[in-house]
Design a protein around this motif. Sequence first.
Motif, mmCIF file in Angstrom:
data_model
loop_
_atom_site.group_PDB
_atom_site.id
_atom_site.type_symbol
_atom_site.label_atom_id
_atom_site.label_comp_id
_atom_site.label_asym_id
_atom_site.label_seq_id
_atom_site.Cartn_x
_atom_site.Cartn_y
_atom_site.Cartn_z
ATOM 1 N N SER A 96 0.906 -1.231 -0.003
ATOM 2 C CA SER A 96 0.008 0.014 0.149
ATOM 3 C C SER A 96 0.907 1.261 0.046
ATOM 4 N N SER A 98 0.457 5.924 -0.486
ATOM 5 C CA SER A 98 -0.342 6.933 -0.708
ATOM 6 C C SER A 98 0.527 8.267 -0.983
ATOM 7 N N SER A 158 -4.717 7.376 -2.437
ATOM 8 C CA SER A 158 -4.320 5.939 -2.273
ATOM 9 C C SER A 158 -3.903 5.308 -3.531
ATOM 10 N N SER A 161 -3.593 -0.909 -7.238
ATOM 11 C CA SER A 161 -2.818 -2.203 -7.381
ATOM 12 C C SER A 161 -1.861 -2.010 -8.626
#
Length: 306
Positions: A96, A98, A158, A161
């Motif tokens: 992940s 951001s 964010s 993928s």
Amino acid sequence: MHQAVLGLQQLEDRRLLTTFHELFSDDFESGSLSSSNWAYRDASVDWDRGTAGPDMKLRSCLLPNCAQTLGTYAAELDGRREELRSKTINLSEYVSASLSYYVQAGGNEDLPETNDDLLVQYRSTSGSWVNLDSHDVTEFELKFPSFDQDGFKKNYVSLPSGAFHSNFAFRFNAYASDTNWSGRTAYDDWYIDVVSLTGTINSPPSISLWGSRSSVYDNETPYFRYTPSDVDNNLTSVSAVVVHDGVEVASSTSTAAKTSIYPSKDNGLGWYTITVIGTDAKGATSTPATRSYQLKDDDVTAPLIS
């Protein structure tokens, strides 16, 4: 004859931790665009002509130091300088991430028209640019009725993928309708400040393993039991193999919690050892979890013959 006593003994109870990294940061207070941060610099750094700067306090700070200020300088994109592209950043091991930044349309210079969008994009695995977000002047006019007297807007995106690969980059790309034919007129201004990219690196799975005590008699029911865990929720497979005298006698590939394996006692007396390994979507593997018990004959004395 001994009583069957099956003790539940936890072998591994590993603490799961995420690893958080700041991958990119620039507040432009150096007064220039650094080549260590920006691979393509068709932009400029100017003293903060956004009307609330310099030293505007950030009201909704999402950065680690929430007392910081915008400072004196910001990056400027206009009709003559229209793209600011980051260096290549390897995100292949991240799960992940951001991107955060402050943005202002116009400031104390030329106000963009409604079709003068500022695009925020990332580079895909194919090398094409994909939109993360976009800004136009209307979002500022609605929030700031007296446009020339208000400040920057904080934005937080964010990453999807498709961004998690080794050739990732992001860019701010502006379109300026007021630019003249020679490309020399600097109109339709956008300001960018306090750019930050943060991410969480992939953590390998872990295995909790327990089962029968180390000595088991053949009138009991010996077993192993395991639970795989993955803090990133991307566990893909488990391999659990039980070996007796160097020969595999039982196995499981279940990823379910509290999976039980009951090796057959027909394999004979002696030591039974299980090894369990979990693998996640990034190819990371857990530390092998192992446990053993010794199967013994419950007839400890020879029978009496009269």
